[in-house]
Write a protein that holds these residues in place. Structure first.
Motif, PDB file in Angstrom:
ATOM      1  N   ILE A 164      -4.768   8.787   1.786  1.00  0.00           N
ATOM      2  CA  ILE A 164      -4.584   9.659   0.621  1.00  0.00           C
ATOM      3  C   ILE A 164      -4.047  11.017   1.051  1.00  0.00           C
ATOM      4  O   ILE A 164      -3.058  11.532   0.501  1.00  0.00           O
ATOM      5  CB  ILE A 164      -5.913   9.831  -0.137  1.00  0.00           C
ATOM      6  CG1 ILE A 164      -6.464   8.480  -0.589  1.00  0.00           C
ATOM      7  CG2 ILE A 164      -5.752  10.779  -1.324  1.00  0.00           C
ATOM      8  CD1 ILE A 164      -7.877   8.546  -1.133  1.00  0.00           C
ATOM      9  N   ASP A 176       1.074   3.914  -3.179  1.00  0.00           N
ATOM     10  CA  ASP A 176       0.808   5.348  -3.059  1.00  0.00           C
ATOM     11  C   ASP A 176       1.992   6.160  -3.588  1.00  0.00           C
ATOM     12  O   ASP A 176       1.816   7.155  -4.303  1.00  0.00           O
ATOM     13  CB  ASP A 176       0.535   5.714  -1.603  1.00  0.00           C
ATOM     14  CG  ASP A 176      -0.801   5.179  -1.108  1.00  0.00           C
ATOM     15  OD1 ASP A 176      -1.573   4.656  -1.941  1.00  0.00           O
ATOM     16  OD2 ASP A 176      -1.068   5.270   0.105  1.00  0.00           O
ATOM     17  N   GLN A 202     -10.772   0.147  -5.505  1.00  0.00           N
ATOM     18  CA  GLN A 202     -10.431  -0.991  -4.654  1.00  0.00           C
ATOM     19  C   GLN A 202     -11.520  -1.297  -3.635  1.00  0.00           C
ATOM     20  O   GLN A 202     -11.740  -2.456  -3.277  1.00  0.00           O
ATOM     21  CB  GLN A 202      -9.109  -0.712  -3.939  1.00  0.00           C
ATOM     22  CG  GLN A 202      -8.596  -1.887  -3.105  1.00  0.00           C
ATOM     23  CD  GLN A 202      -7.168  -1.672  -2.648  1.00  0.00           C
ATOM     24  OE1 GLN A 202      -6.383  -1.001  -3.306  1.00  0.00           O
ATOM     25  NE2 GLN A 202      -6.832  -2.233  -1.504  1.00  0.00           N
ATOM     26  N   ALA A 262     -16.915   5.241  -0.531  1.00  0.00           N
ATOM     27  CA  ALA A 262     -15.564   5.379  -1.075  1.00  0.00           C
ATOM     28  C   ALA A 262     -15.528   5.779  -2.540  1.00  0.00           C
ATOM     29  O   ALA A 262     -14.703   6.621  -2.928  1.00  0.00           O
ATOM     30  CB  ALA A 262     -14.783   4.077  -0.862  1.00  0.00           C
ATOM     31  N   THR A 295      -8.240   4.237  -4.696  1.00  0.00           N
ATOM     32  CA  THR A 295      -8.939   3.839  -3.474  1.00  0.00           C
ATOM     33  C   THR A 295     -10.395   3.499  -3.754  1.00  0.00           C
ATOM     34  O   THR A 295     -10.923   2.499  -3.247  1.00  0.00           O
ATOM     35  CB  THR A 295      -8.849   4.968  -2.435  1.00  0.00           C
ATOM     36  OG1 THR A 295      -7.482   5.255  -2.156  1.00  0.00           O
ATOM     37  CG2 THR A 295      -9.553   4.573  -1.145  1.00  0.00           C
ATOM     38  N   VAL A 326     -11.014   5.979   4.897  1.00  0.00           N
ATOM     39  CA  VAL A 326     -10.690   5.808   3.477  1.00  0.00           C
ATOM     40  C   VAL A 326      -9.805   6.941   2.988  1.00  0.00           C
ATOM     41  O   VAL A 326      -8.865   6.727   2.198  1.00  0.00           O
ATOM     42  CB  VAL A 326     -11.992   5.722   2.648  1.00  0.00           C
ATOM     43  CG1 VAL A 326     -11.702   5.960   1.165  1.00  0.00           C
ATOM     44  CG2 VAL A 326     -12.644   4.361   2.834  1.00  0.00           C
ATOM     45  N   ALA A 355      -9.753  -0.941   5.598  1.00  0.00           N
ATOM     46  CA  ALA A 355      -8.403  -1.332   5.229  1.00  0.00           C
ATOM     47  C   ALA A 355      -8.209  -2.788   5.539  1.00  0.00           C
ATOM     48  O   ALA A 355      -7.469  -3.170   6.404  1.00  0.00           O
ATOM     49  CB  ALA A 355      -7.378  -0.497   5.977  1.00  0.00           C
ATOM     50  N   ARG A 366       0.828  -1.211   0.000  1.00  0.00           N
ATOM     51  CA  ARG A 366       0.000   0.000   0.000  1.00  0.00           C
ATOM     52  C   ARG A 366       0.861   1.258   0.000  1.00  0.00           C
ATOM     53  O   ARG A 366       0.587   2.217  -0.722  1.00  0.00           O
ATOM     54  CB  ARG A 366      -0.912   0.006   1.222  1.00  0.00           C
ATOM     55  CG  ARG A 366      -2.074  -0.929   1.086  1.00  0.00           C
ATOM     56  CD  ARG A 366      -2.973  -0.817   2.276  1.00  0.00           C
ATOM     57  NE  ARG A 366      -4.044  -1.789   2.169  1.00  0.00           N
ATOM     58  CZ  ARG A 366      -4.836  -2.133   3.163  1.00  0.00           C
ATOM     59  NH1 ARG A 366      -4.670  -1.590   4.350  1.00  0.00           N
ATOM     60  NH2 ARG A 366      -5.793  -3.015   2.993  1.00  0.00           N
ATOM     61  N   ALA A 425     -13.606   9.354  -1.919  1.00  0.00           N
ATOM     62  CA  ALA A 425     -12.160   9.300  -2.166  1.00  0.00           C
ATOM     63  C   ALA A 425     -11.754  10.191  -3.343  1.00  0.00           C
ATOM     64  O   ALA A 425     -10.847  11.024  -3.197  1.00  0.00           O
ATOM     65  CB  ALA A 425     -11.717   7.856  -2.376  1.00  0.00           C
TER      66      ALA A 425
END
Length: 435
Positions: A250, A43, A65, A364, A62, A246, A432, A39, A368
């Motif tokens: 980020i 990113d 997923q 999300a 995000t 979520v 997560a 992860r 997101a």
């Protein structure tokens, strides 16, 4: 110390005296480490190599997923309660390992593109939608009911140890070897879980759901919620805090790179800070009875810590805010999950876990990319302030529910004499899910 006393397992470790759980926990620890390493590397890859620090692109990854875990809810919960969970996990873990290995090959060969990362995020989300509730309920097949609370605490510590060490180790590897080896390590970690599943003994399955249509199985959970105003309040809070969870990875990543100009090693350390607090939060939640007041206090701490992070003048204040945020968020997630599961009979636990994940991740696909767009257009500080507003809204729901006295108004669903302990806690945030 007498020989008899020496044989008594420590309270904090007693679930590990079960052979099957010990094997599963060891494999899960390695897999959790690989998950957080990938992860963090993903990113970094999206922000620094595939885009020009685009938080919107990271938000889309995000969203892709996590969206399947909400959209496939009518299928994933019944699958976890109806099927042989070990066989289901062999399939899902194997598929996730293949996806991770393929992505590692693309990164190592230099052929990776942003659209491919989008595609792998969507495929991983579909597989994880079936994996997460089955894996959560699987713990109840490995330990006796008396050891379930301890297994919950150990699961939380395992996930957060991976969350603590994974990003920091990733920062070191990215600085010296690049992102490719990190993805390869995660692909290898799935082998640990598959080996553990292979050597587990057959254990009696408790509380398996009766055969029937998947839609009817899903509506049973909705019917339960409709009768419980206290659970509805907790679910509203869970949904809002899911949006917080979520978006935090980020925005923390964007703050670290764009505001504080963190290099790879510093970036990895910053990503680990929330896990330091989360370990303490998991320990506290393991010894505190889950109550609505605890949830309200945790959401208030989340709101204040997020606002402090948004206004942080330097990296030190930002780091301290992340520690507090990780602690409060873990207390909320573990306590809310336990509070809900204590009201559900064993045959519904897989469906409840799927429902909780869907509640946490349902927004999300919208929130997101939205907060990623806000971070790109107005700055990550402004976006973090918006996250603080969501946490404050969750606190207001808990405060009003407490004032109205609805907490505990309805009797739990499970009858006296039944196993009313949670099958497991979503020891990590439900948004997560671990490997």
């Amino acid at each position: 110390m007498s020989e008899q006393a020496a044989r008594v397992p420590p309270v904090a470790l007693r679930a590990l005296y079960s052979r099957d759980y010990r094997l599963w926990a060891g494999a899960a620890l390695g897999s959790n480490l690989g998950t957080w390493m990938q992860r963090t590397a993903q990113d970094w890859l999206v922000l620094t190599r595939l885009t020009a620090h685009s938080a919107l692109a990271l938000g889309l990854v995000t969203a892709l997923q996590f969206a399947p875990q909400a959209l496939l809810l009518p299928l994933t919960g019944p699958a976890a309660d109806r099927s042989d969970r070990r066989r289901l996990l062999v399939v899902t873990q194997g598929l996730m390992g293949v996806l991770a290995l393929t992505l590692a090959a693309l990164v190592l060969t230099g052929a990776v593109r942003l659209w491919q990362v989008y595609g792998f995020a969507l495929l991983l989300g579909i597989v994880a939608a079936f994996d997460a509730p089955a894996r959560g309920a699987f713990v109840s097949d490995l330990v006796p009911p008396s050891d379930l609370p301890n297994a919950v605490a150990l699961n939380a510590l395992s996930f957060n140890m991976g969350r603590l060490c994974g990003p920091a180790l990733t920062g070191i590897l990215i600085g010296s070897l690049g992102t490719g080896p990190v993805f390869l390590i995660n692909a290898t970690s799935f082998g640990l879980v598959l080996c553990a599943l292979h050597v587990l003994r057959r254990v009696p399955v408790r509380g398996r759901m009766r055969p029937g249509p998947a839609v009817r199985a899903f509506t049973e959970v909705l019917s339960l919620m409709a009768r419980r105003p206290d659970l509805i309040a907790v679910l509203w809070m869970f949904g809002l805090m899911g949006a917080v969870g979520v978006n935090l990875p980020i925005l923390v990543s964007t703050m670290a790179i764009r505001v504080f100009q963190a290099r790879a090693v510093s970036y990895g350390l910053i990503a680990s800070l929330m896990a330091v607090g989360a370990v303490g939060g998991a320990l506290l939640a393991a010894v505190r009875a889950p109550r609505l007041g605890v949830l309200s206090l945790a959401t208030a701490m989340c709101a204040l810590a997020t606002m402090a992070a948004a206004l942080a003048p330097g990296l030190g204040v930002f780091a301290l805010a992340l520690l507090i945020l990780g602690f409060a968020l873990q207390v909320f997630v573990t306590s809310a999950n336990s509070l809900l599961q204590l009201s559900v009979e064993p045959a519904m636990r897989g469906r409840l876990l799927a429902f909780l994940i869907a509640v946490a991740l349902g927004g999300a696909p919208i929130v997101a990319p939205l907060f990623g767009w806000v971070a790109d257009g107005f700055g990550p500080r402004f976006a973090l302030a918006g996250i603080a507003v969501l946490a404050a809204t969750a606190w207001s729901i808990g405060w009003r529910a407490g004032r109205a006295g609805i907490a505990g108004r309805s009797a739990p669903l499970a009858q006296a004499g039944e196993d009313r302990r949670p099958a497991t806690s979503v020891a990590s945030p439900a948004w997560a899910p671990e490997d």
